[in-house]
Motif scaffolding. Sequence first.
Motif, short mmCIF file in Angstrom:
data_model
loop_
_atom_site.label_atom_id
_atom_site.label_comp_id
_atom_site.label_asym_id
_atom_site.label_seq_id
_atom_site.Cartn_x
_atom_site.Cartn_y
_atom_site.Cartn_z
N UNK A 90 0.84 -1.20 0.00
CA UNK A 90 0.00 0.00 0.00
C UNK A 90 0.88 1.26 0.00
N UNK A 91 0.34 2.33 -0.59
CA UNK A 91 1.00 3.63 -0.51
C UNK A 91 0.75 4.22 0.88
N UNK A 92 1.45 5.31 1.20
CA UNK A 92 1.31 5.92 2.52
C UNK A 92 -0.11 6.39 2.78
N UNK A 93 -0.85 6.76 1.70
CA UNK A 93 -2.22 7.23 1.89
C UNK A 93 -3.23 6.09 1.94
N UNK A 94 -2.75 4.85 1.91
CA UNK A 94 -3.63 3.69 1.99
C UNK A 94 -4.06 3.13 0.66
N UNK A 95 -3.60 3.72 -0.43
CA UNK A 95 -3.97 3.23 -1.76
C UNK A 95 -3.26 1.90 -2.05
N UNK A 96 -4.01 0.92 -2.53
CA UNK A 96 -3.41 -0.37 -2.87
C UNK A 96 -2.56 -0.22 -4.13
N UNK A 97 -1.26 -0.54 -4.00
CA UNK A 97 -0.35 -0.46 -5.15
C UNK A 97 -0.19 -1.80 -5.86
N UNK A 98 0.04 -2.86 -5.08
CA UNK A 98 0.30 -4.18 -5.66
C UNK A 98 -0.41 -5.25 -4.83
N UNK A 99 -1.18 -6.09 -5.52
CA UNK A 99 -1.82 -7.22 -4.85
C UNK A 99 -0.85 -8.39 -4.83
#
Length: 305
Positions: A184-193
Motif C-alpha cells: 500500500x501507498x502511505x495514503x492507503x492506496x493499494x499499489x500491488x496485490x
Amino acid sequence: MSIRVKILGSSSATPAHRRNHTSQLVNVEGKYYLVDCGEGTQLQLKRYKLRAQRINNIFISHLHGDHYLGLMGLLSTMHLMGRNKPLNLYGPRGLAEIITLQLRYSETIFNYDLKFIEVDASRSQVIHEDELICVHSIPLNHRIPCSGFLFEEKTKNRRIRREMLPDDMSVRNIIRLKKGEDIYAEDGTLLYKNKDMTLPPRQSFRYAYCSDTKYDESIIPIIEGVDMLYHEATFLEEHLDRATSTYHSTAKEAATIAQKANVGKLLLGHFSARYKELEPLEAEAREFFAESYLAIEGEEFILDS
C-alpha cells in the motif's frame, strides 16, 4: 533445496562389517542438526567433509552407548578447534550429568556455552524451534526411556514473480510480498496485490527419526503422512523373538509401520551385527512397503520440491 539426511552410522550395539554406530546429519537448507552420536561420529563427519562447527543442535534419542558414546569426543574437538558459539544438546534425563561429570574430572571448561534441554520420553512435545523448522519428540517403546524426533519444516515464503516487479520496487516491499502481504501507498492506496506479484511457496517437508523401539502403532498418529521415515530394523522377521525380547523391530515391522502411517519413503537402519549382507532386510521390507531403502554409511536421502 529442503531436507537432506546424511547417514553417518547404521550399526546396532557394536560396529561391524564396516558399519558404524548410529548417527545422522540432517541438513535443512544449509543448517545442520545432528541426530544421535555413536562412537566414531566425528570421524565420519570428517570423512564426508561435513564441518562439525556448523552443528548448533544435537539430538540424543537415549542413553544406550551406541547412540551417544561419540558425543564427548565431538564436543571436546569443537572446543579444541576454537568454537565459541553456543550449542544446544537435547536428550533424556541423565545426559547432562554424564557430560558434566566428565568435564569435572578432566578439569575442562569449554570455550562455548553448552545448553542441556531435557526431553521427556513419555510424551510428544515441541522441543526445538527456529526460523526453519519445528522439532517434536516421539515417544518410543524401548527398554529405557527413548525418543524419536520429527523434523517439520515451517511454511516457506511465497516466491516472487520477477517479471512482474517494477524497477523501483524496494527491498522492504519485496520482503513484504514474500511474507504474503499486499503493498500500500502511505495514503492507503493499494499499489500491488500479492497474488499478482507472487507464486505459492515451495512445499514444506517432514522427516521422522525413530531410533530404538519395538513394534508400536501408538507412534502412527505422530508420524502419519511424513515424507520420509527412518525406523530401526535391527532384525529379520525370522528373529522376531530376539527383536521382541530386546525391544527392537524387524524389517517387516518397520515396513508395516510405514505402510499404516502412509509415509512417502522408509529408511531402514540400526542393523544387527549378525547380518553381514543387508539386502535381505531391504527385500523383506519391500514386500510390505515398496519405498524401503537401506540407510547405510555415506548414503544421502533428499526431500526437495
